[in-house]
Design an enzyme around this catalytic site. Structure first.
Site, PDB file in Angstrom:
ATOM      1  N   GLU A 103      30.478  60.065  44.359  1.00 24.15           N
ATOM      2  CA  GLU A 103      32.137  59.531  44.761  1.00 24.15           C
ATOM      3  C   GLU A 103      32.124  58.360  43.928  1.00 24.15           C
ATOM      4  O   GLU A 103      31.615  57.980  43.195  1.00 24.15           O
ATOM      5  CB  GLU A 103      31.052  58.034  45.537  1.00 24.15           C
ATOM      6  CG  GLU A 103      31.863  57.525  46.810  1.00 24.15           C
ATOM      7  CD  GLU A 103      31.670  57.089  47.686  1.00 24.15           C
ATOM      8  OE1 GLU A 103      31.903  56.058  47.996  1.00 24.15           O
ATOM      9  OE2 GLU A 103      30.032  57.177  48.529  1.00 24.15           O
ATOM     10  N   ASP A 105      35.231  55.455  43.685  1.00 28.05           N
ATOM     11  CA  ASP A 105      35.629  54.616  44.993  1.00 28.05           C
ATOM     12  C   ASP A 105      37.200  53.406  44.527  1.00 28.05           C
ATOM     13  O   ASP A 105      37.033  52.979  43.429  1.00 28.05           O
ATOM     14  CB  ASP A 105      34.989  53.698  45.736  1.00 28.05           C
ATOM     15  CG  ASP A 105      33.879  54.258  46.542  1.00 28.05           C
ATOM     16  OD1 ASP A 105      33.956  55.164  46.933  1.00 28.05           O
ATOM     17  OD2 ASP A 105      32.519  53.800  46.489  1.00 28.05           O
ATOM     18  N   GLU A 107      38.113  50.484  46.736  1.00 27.92           N
ATOM     19  CA  GLU A 107      38.202  49.927  47.938  1.00 27.92           C
ATOM     20  C   GLU A 107      39.287  48.382  48.108  1.00 27.92           C
ATOM     21  O   GLU A 107      39.078  47.909  47.088  1.00 27.92           O
ATOM     22  CB  GLU A 107      37.298  49.814  48.360  1.00 27.92           C
ATOM     23  CG  GLU A 107      36.311  51.071  49.171  1.00 27.92           C
ATOM     24  CD  GLU A 107      34.966  50.374  49.168  1.00 27.92           C
ATOM     25  OE1 GLU A 107      34.492  51.041  50.871  1.00 27.92           O
ATOM     26  OE2 GLU A 107      33.508  49.876  48.241  1.00 27.92           O
ATOM     27  N   HIS A 120      38.260  46.614  44.738  1.00 23.33           N
ATOM     28  CA  HIS A 120      36.898  47.115  44.445  1.00 23.33           C
ATOM     29  C   HIS A 120      36.484  48.551  43.994  1.00 23.33           C
ATOM     30  O   HIS A 120      36.841  49.311  44.369  1.00 23.33           O
ATOM     31  CB  HIS A 120      36.254  46.881  45.132  1.00 23.33           C
ATOM     32  CG  HIS A 120      34.591  46.987  45.693  1.00 23.33           C
ATOM     33  ND1 HIS A 120      34.309  46.059  45.799  1.00 23.33           N
ATOM     34  CD2 HIS A 120      34.255  48.028  45.902  1.00 23.33           C
ATOM     35  CE1 HIS A 120      32.909  46.492  45.274  1.00 23.33           C
ATOM     36  NE2 HIS A 120      32.724  48.160  45.520  1.00 23.33           N
ATOM     37  N   ARG A 131      27.759  50.597  40.449  1.00 24.33           N
ATOM     38  CA  ARG A 131      27.855  50.377  38.945  1.00 24.33           C
ATOM     39  C   ARG A 131      30.228  49.560  39.404  1.00 24.33           C
ATOM     40  O   ARG A 131      31.222  50.085  38.681  1.00 24.33           O
ATOM     41  CB  ARG A 131      28.284  51.701  38.814  1.00 24.33           C
ATOM     42  CG  ARG A 131      27.417  52.087  37.924  1.00 24.33           C
ATOM     43  CD  ARG A 131      27.708  53.668  37.553  1.00 24.33           C
ATOM     44  NE  ARG A 131      26.485  54.648  36.685  1.00 24.33           N
ATOM     45  CZ  ARG A 131      26.068  55.264  37.745  1.00 24.33           C
ATOM     46  NH1 ARG A 131      26.955  55.912  38.855  1.00 24.33           N
ATOM     47  NH2 ARG A 131      24.932  55.811  36.623  1.00 24.33           N
ATOM     48  N   GLU A 132      29.723  48.542  39.950  1.00 24.68           N
ATOM     49  CA  GLU A 132      31.586  48.214  40.239  1.00 24.68           C
ATOM     50  C   GLU A 132      31.275  47.329  39.471  1.00 24.68           C
ATOM     51  O   GLU A 132      30.880  46.511  38.700  1.00 24.68           O
ATOM     52  CB  GLU A 132      31.217  46.968  42.042  1.00 24.68           C
ATOM     53  CG  GLU A 132      30.013  47.260  42.860  1.00 24.68           C
ATOM     54  CD  GLU A 132      28.651  47.404  42.402  1.00 24.68           C
ATOM     55  OE1 GLU A 132      28.103  46.976  41.496  1.00 24.68           O
ATOM     56  OE2 GLU A 132      27.507  47.950  43.948  1.00 24.68           O
ATOM     57  N   ASP A 196      31.390  42.127  57.676  1.00 24.51           N
ATOM     58  CA  ASP A 196      30.011  41.279  57.739  1.00 24.51           C
ATOM     59  C   ASP A 196      30.433  41.109  55.766  1.00 24.51           C
ATOM     60  O   ASP A 196      29.320  40.548  55.437  1.00 24.51           O
ATOM     61  CB  ASP A 196      28.533  42.027  57.325  1.00 24.51           C
ATOM     62  CG  ASP A 196      29.017  43.816  57.393  1.00 24.51           C
ATOM     63  OD1 ASP A 196      30.360  44.018  57.383  1.00 24.51           O
ATOM     64  OD2 ASP A 196      28.388  44.421  57.292  1.00 24.51           O
ATOM     65  N   TRP A 197      30.818  41.704  55.597  1.00 23.87           N
ATOM     66  CA  TRP A 197      31.129  41.212  53.464  1.00 23.87           C
ATOM     67  C   TRP A 197      31.623  41.193  52.964  1.00 23.87           C
ATOM     68  O   TRP A 197      31.910  40.716  52.153  1.00 23.87           O
ATOM     69  CB  TRP A 197      30.157  43.102  53.001  1.00 23.87           C
ATOM     70  CG  TRP A 197      30.506  44.589  53.091  1.00 23.87           C
ATOM     71  CD1 TRP A 197      30.554  44.550  54.396  1.00 23.87           C
ATOM     72  CD2 TRP A 197      31.087  44.398  52.109  1.00 23.87           C
ATOM     73  NE1 TRP A 197      31.089  45.532  54.253  1.00 23.87           N
ATOM     74  CE2 TRP A 197      31.857  45.232  52.583  1.00 23.87           C
ATOM     75  CE3 TRP A 197      31.546  44.188  51.240  1.00 23.87           C
ATOM     76  CZ2 TRP A 197      32.763  46.300  52.250  1.00 23.87           C
ATOM     77  CZ3 TRP A 197      33.104  45.135  49.881  1.00 23.87           C
ATOM     78  CH2 TRP A 197      33.195  46.300  50.539  1.00 23.87           C
ATOM     79  N   GLY A 201      31.896  37.510  51.088  1.00 26.07           N
ATOM     80  CA  GLY A 201      30.623  37.334  51.178  1.00 26.07           C
ATOM     81  C   GLY A 201      30.642  37.947  52.282  1.00 26.07           C
ATOM     82  O   GLY A 201      29.506  37.322  53.198  1.00 26.07           O
TER      83      GLY A 201
END
Length: 288
Positions: A103, A105, A107, A120, A131-132, A196-197, A201
């Site tokens: 994947e 990403d 975001e 993100h 691996r953000e 929720d995140w 956070g």
């Protein structure tokens, strides 16, 4: 002229170049993608030139590409949810299927009115991510379309915003670092609730009185090796297209360093608390 003004003008010129590239090579949503969930919340408009995704307190929405690819360049113009977008996540990403999926990403994490979005990025190989890297945009991504690019070739993955590289992930398989090179991936996009995140956070929740939330996609284009039951359109070989060997020249390396110094807000390769036993192997190898 001070350095901030020069930098702003440079980014403006590069953005205009990217806009012209996307306009010249844009595909058609009717032909290239399928609405996969959300029912009427996802709409293809203007003869296939515009696609909108919406989110309300019942459901979000999303689409996927009709083709799967093993290496390609993907461009899309995107205008994000305006106003108070806290709790929402708008996406544009590649993914294979199964628990050991690959994947790549993009975001876009919403925020309270007047606060910046978070761009993100993450890369999964064989079902493992972590691996953000995160960035703040240097523009308002809700007032106009901007071009977001994922370039995936056998040597590297390059993330670009308005044709400006913001992140590179090199193929260091020879050094024991897994790289997504064996599984075909489709393009996916979605708008969904992640309060929720997603925002601070999870401390800031989605304000449903502002629903429906809407993001707009335009000028989608994919150029690459299409994988189907009939085989691989590139026959598993490089065919001389620029994206297949594209990397960073000196100017590109200078741009990405500047972007990361000015706008990166999180880098997993600098998170010693998260990796107390040592950073991932690729973090110790040349980045660009």
């Amino acid at each position: 002229m001070n350095s901030s003004i020069r930098a702003a003008k440079l980014l403006h010129v590069l953005a205009a170049t990217a806009f012209l590239f996307a306009a010249a090579s844009a595909g058609n949503f009717d032909q290239d993608v399928s609405i996969t969930w959300g029912g009427p919340r996802a709409r293809i408009l203007n003869g296939g030139q515009l696609l909108t995704l919406s989110l309300d307190n019942i459901s979000g929405s999303g689409f996927e590409s009709k083709n799967a690819y093993l290496f390609a360049r993907f461009d899309v113009q995107l205008k994000l949810v305006p106003g108070n977008s806290a709790g929402t996540v708008t996406t544009f990403f590649l993914s294979s299927q199964g628990p050991n999926h690959d994947e790549i990403d993009f975001e876009f994490l919403g925020n309270s009115s007047g606060q910046p979005y978070t761009i993100h990025t993450n890369i999964y190989t064989q079902g493992v991510g972590n691996r953000e890297q995160q960035f703040r945009p240097w523009f308002d991504p809700t007032t106009a379309f901007h071009t977001y690019t994922i370039l995936w070739n056998p040597s590297r993955i390059i993330y670009m915003v308005d044709n400006i590289p913001i992140r590179v992930f090199n193929n260091y398989a020879a050094n024991g670092v897994s790289f997504p090179a064996g599984q075909a991936m489709r393009v996916y996009a979605s708008l969904w609730n992640a309060d929720d995140w997603a925002t601070q956070g999870g401390r800031v929740k989605t304000d449903w009185s502002k629903a429906p939330f809407t993001a707009s996609y335009a000028k989608y284009n994919a150029v690459g090796c299409v994988v189907s039951a009939a085989g691989n359109s590139c026959n598993g070989n490089l065919t001389g297209q620029p994206w297949q060997t594209q990397g960073l020249d000196g100017n590109g390396r200078n741009r990405i360093r500047w972007i990361q110094q000015k706008y990166m807000i999180y880098n997993y390769c600098a998170d010693l608390i998260r990796f107390p036993r040592g950073l991932p192997r690729e973090c110790k190898l040349p980045r660009f």
